[in-house]
Design a protein around this motif. Structure first.
Motif, PDB file in Angstrom:
ATOM      1  N   CYS A  36       0.824  -1.209   0.000  1.00 41.60           N
ATOM      2  CA  CYS A  36       0.000   0.000   0.000  1.00 41.60           C
ATOM      3  C   CYS A  36       0.857   1.258   0.000  1.00 41.60           C
ATOM      4  O   CYS A  36       0.526   2.239  -0.688  1.00 41.60           O
ATOM      5  CB  CYS A  36      -0.946  -0.003   1.203  1.00 41.60           C
ATOM      6  SG  CYS A  36      -2.327  -1.175   1.051  1.00 41.60           S
ATOM      7  N   ARG A  64       1.063   4.005  -3.052  1.00 37.83           N
ATOM      8  CA  ARG A  64       0.731   5.421  -2.868  1.00 37.83           C
ATOM      9  C   ARG A  64       1.870   6.352  -3.255  1.00 37.83           C
ATOM     10  O   ARG A  64       1.629   7.455  -3.776  1.00 37.83           O
ATOM     11  CB  ARG A  64       0.321   5.669  -1.406  1.00 37.83           C
ATOM     12  CG  ARG A  64      -0.068   7.091  -1.076  1.00 37.83           C
ATOM     13  CD  ARG A  64      -1.260   7.620  -1.854  1.00 37.83           C
ATOM     14  NE  ARG A  64      -1.008   7.795  -3.289  1.00 37.83           N
ATOM     15  CZ  ARG A  64      -1.617   8.657  -4.077  1.00 37.83           C
ATOM     16  NH1 ARG A  64      -2.537   9.456  -3.584  1.00 37.83           N
ATOM     17  NH2 ARG A  64      -1.335   8.720  -5.353  1.00 37.83           N
ATOM     18  N   GLY A  97       3.607   9.503  -6.329  1.00 35.87           N
ATOM     19  CA  GLY A  97       2.174   9.532  -6.079  1.00 35.87           C
ATOM     20  C   GLY A  97       1.356  10.061  -7.235  1.00 35.87           C
ATOM     21  O   GLY A  97       0.145  10.220  -7.117  1.00 35.87           O
ATOM     22  N   LYS A 106      -5.008   5.016  -3.560  1.00 38.69           N
ATOM     23  CA  LYS A 106      -5.322   6.348  -3.054  1.00 38.69           C
ATOM     24  C   LYS A 106      -6.201   6.297  -1.799  1.00 38.69           C
ATOM     25  O   LYS A 106      -5.950   6.992  -0.836  1.00 38.69           O
ATOM     26  CB  LYS A 106      -5.990   7.189  -4.146  1.00 38.69           C
ATOM     27  CG  LYS A 106      -5.067   7.424  -5.353  1.00 38.69           C
ATOM     28  CD  LYS A 106      -5.659   8.375  -6.363  1.00 38.69           C
ATOM     29  CE  LYS A 106      -4.640   8.661  -7.466  1.00 38.69           C
ATOM     30  NZ  LYS A 106      -4.806   7.820  -8.645  1.00 38.69           N
ATOM     31  N   ARG A 107      -7.247   5.460  -1.833  1.00 36.01           N
ATOM     32  CA  ARG A 107      -8.093   5.280  -0.643  1.00 36.01           C
ATOM     33  C   ARG A 107      -7.790   3.904  -0.051  1.00 36.01           C
ATOM     34  O   ARG A 107      -7.815   2.903  -0.767  1.00 36.01           O
ATOM     35  CB  ARG A 107      -9.573   5.374  -1.012  1.00 36.01           C
ATOM     36  CG  ARG A 107     -10.023   6.763  -1.470  1.00 36.01           C
ATOM     37  CD  ARG A 107     -11.503   6.756  -1.839  1.00 36.01           C
ATOM     38  NE  ARG A 107     -11.763   5.860  -2.962  1.00 36.01           N
ATOM     39  CZ  ARG A 107     -12.877   5.153  -3.108  1.00 36.01           C
ATOM     40  NH1 ARG A 107     -13.832   5.192  -2.202  1.00 36.01           N
ATOM     41  NH2 ARG A 107     -13.042   4.378  -4.172  1.00 36.01           N
ATOM     42  N   PHE A 108      -7.520   3.865   1.238  1.00 36.95           N
ATOM     43  CA  PHE A 108      -7.162   2.615   1.909  1.00 36.95           C
ATOM     44  C   PHE A 108      -8.283   2.267   2.880  1.00 36.95           C
ATOM     45  O   PHE A 108      -8.458   2.906   3.917  1.00 36.95           O
ATOM     46  CB  PHE A 108      -5.814   2.765   2.611  1.00 36.95           C
ATOM     47  CG  PHE A 108      -4.717   3.112   1.647  1.00 36.95           C
ATOM     48  CD1 PHE A 108      -3.973   2.122   1.020  1.00 36.95           C
ATOM     49  CD2 PHE A 108      -4.468   4.439   1.314  1.00 36.95           C
ATOM     50  CE1 PHE A 108      -2.989   2.446   0.102  1.00 36.95           C
ATOM     51  CE2 PHE A 108      -3.480   4.769   0.394  1.00 36.95           C
ATOM     52  CZ  PHE A 108      -2.744   3.779  -0.216  1.00 36.95           C
ATOM     53  N   VAL A 143      -0.618  11.102   5.347  1.00 36.48           N
ATOM     54  CA  VAL A 143      -1.757  10.224   5.620  1.00 36.48           C
ATOM     55  C   VAL A 143      -2.862  11.050   6.266  1.00 36.48           C
ATOM     56  O   VAL A 143      -2.637  11.740   7.267  1.00 36.48           O
ATOM     57  CB  VAL A 143      -1.373   9.059   6.549  1.00 36.48           C
ATOM     58  CG1 VAL A 143      -2.609   8.205   6.857  1.00 36.48           C
ATOM     59  CG2 VAL A 143      -0.286   8.204   5.924  1.00 36.48           C
ATOM     60  N   ALA A 156      -2.377   9.826   1.208  1.00 36.53           N
ATOM     61  CA  ALA A 156      -3.214   8.637   1.381  1.00 36.53           C
ATOM     62  C   ALA A 156      -4.421   8.963   2.234  1.00 36.53           C
ATOM     63  O   ALA A 156      -4.322   9.700   3.222  1.00 36.53           O
ATOM     64  CB  ALA A 156      -2.402   7.523   2.033  1.00 36.53           C
TER      65      ALA A 156
END
Length: 457
Positions: free
Chosen positions: A253, A257, A262, A269-271, A348, A368
């Motif tokens: 992940c 990202r 990036g 992008k979305r976790f 993040v 992220a």
């Protein structure tokens, strides 16, 4: 007075080069020459075209270091990743040369009427590509090699900040034996680009860019009854289930990202992490993102370089600030560093929810969005709660379960237990606001051909 394009090194802010833009007459002459080159190229046997495509791959490898350094200077990605990108492009040439003759061969059919049929894949002419800066070589190779293999000729409008890369790629294509004018770089404005789309000799248009650009290009091409292929943005979701290998998921992940600074359409992008393991994943993920160092993209120590332009960094930071104003919190990063260059730290955001740019939009940089999900079903609901649909990933210890879950993912591509980019032998493209059409995997060779039916009565 001749207008010019100026390229800037995003790591320093210093000017690199200037290039004269083309006049309207020069553009029209280039299109006419490209069409003339097509008329000869389409009659070349497919096997001969394949040998030229294969030779272009060799020419890319021969100038790999030179092109990689120029790409890094123009848009800021790590030079090691530029070399990897060029190797991928050479591999695309190899695969296309190997598979093209069979993919484009005539198909013979027994007709239900009792006669015989032949399906031909005939080239249609000049294909116009409008390409972005984030993969200066790959974005060009992806559409141009497939179309050259199909027998078409190709025009390129590259992003202004990677003009030098576009020019060098044209040199490399010619060094590989591609006939003059068959691949032509246009140094033009947006207004001139509109004229190219409407030109009678241009038969198809392909764009990689934003959804807004896609709507504009598709509308203009549609009015001229010309087919388009669009590869647009995304905010890809990476789902982490409770049976995932957390260490591997975190590693992949983070890579997904921050790869390419990036600035990748098909990037993590979305976790979306289920509650059962959210805290453990969050702790390890934030720690790993904090450890990502930015710096000189020509060196060996940095994991991310600068963003490609100052306005792009400004836009990204504004999205972060608006997300925080909407209720998100910063777990790490989120501040514009002092000093030269357009650097932005690995960041993040958590407490991400609908209505925030981090949830709704594409953050094109190393930021992220960390999102809670109750369980597997809730995670998939959140993943599909997007106007985008390019790629996504699922992390699970049960591969069969992940494959079944992938069927519900409303995207063009799904990666299981890893971060993935493009592969020559797999389709590449998206749905919804991420566009339409497919490239790679043999599909790109047939996007801009006349599928011609010949019936023998």
């Amino acid at each position: 007075m001749t207008q010019t394009i100026t390229t800037i090194n995003p790591a320093t802010g210093a000017e690199l080069s200037r290039y004269d833009m083309m006049t309207g007459d020069e553009v029209n002459a280039a299109i006419a020459a490209c069409h003339t080159a097509f008329e000869a190229w389409r009659d070349r046997p497919v096997a001969e075209r394949a040998e030229v495509i294969r030779a272009i791959g060799g020419a890319l490898r021969a100038r790999k270091d030179e092109l990689a350094e120029l790409m890094t200077a123009e848009m800021g990605k790590l030079v090691s990743q530029c070399r990897d990108e060029i190797e991928l492009c050479a591999g695309i040439c190899d695969w296309t040369a190997e598979q093209g003759p069979e993919a484009l061969a005539d198909e013979r059919r027994d007709l239900v009427s009792g006669g015989k049929g032949i399906v031909q894949y005939a080239p249609i002419g000049v294909i116009y590509g409008i390409q972005p800066w984030n993969f200066p070589c790959y974005q060009v190779v992806r559409y141009s090699i497939a179309n050259l293999m199909a027998g078409n000729s190709v025009l390129l409008k590259h992003a202004a900040n990677v003009t030098g890369s576009g020019e060098m790629i044209a040199e490399i294509y010619r060094a590989g034996g591609l006939p003059d004018d068959l691949f032509t770089v246009l140094r033009i404005s947006h207004d001139q680009s509109n004229d190219v789309i409407e030109h009678d000799l241009v038969r198809g248009v392909t764009l990689t860019g934003s959804p807004a650009a896609g709507r504009t290009i598709a509308e203009r091409a549609g009015r001229a009854l010309k087919k388009t292929v669009l590869e647009l943005g995304s905010n890809d979701a990476y789902i982490v289930l409770e049976d995932a290998d957390i260490s591997k998921a975190v590693t992949q992940c983070v890579l997904g990202r921050v790869y390419n600074n990036g600035e990748t359409c098909v990037a993590a992008k979305r976790f979306i992490v289920v509650d059962a393991i959210y805290d453990r994943f969050r702790e390890a993920f934030v720690e790993a993102m904090q450890a990502v160092q930015y710096g000189d993209p020509m060196g060996d120590e940095a994991r991310i370089g600068p963003m490609a332009r100052k306005d792009l960094r400004d836009d990204l930071h504004e999205q972060v600030e608006r997300s925080v104003a909407g209720g998100a919190s910063i777990a790490c990063g989120g501040e514009v560093p002092d000093g030269p260059g357009y650097f932005y730290p690995a960041t993040v955001l958590e407490d991400v929810r609908p209505g925030q740019p981090a949830y709704d939009d594409e953050l094109f940089g190393p930021v992220a969005a960390l999102i809670h999900a109750k369980d597997e079903n809730d995670a998939m609901r959140i993943a599909n709660d997007s106007r985008f649909g390019l790629g996504g990933a699922i992390f699970s210890g049960n591969q069969d379960r992940a494959i079944e879950l992938a069927r519900k993912f409303d995207t063009g591509m799904v990666f299981i237990n890893g971060f993935g980019l493009a592969q020559p032998d797999m389709p590449f493209g998206g749905v919804k606001d991420s566009g339409y059409g497919r490239e790679h995997g043999g599909f790109g060779m047939k996007e801009f051909v006349n599928v011609k039916g010949i019936s023998l009565m």
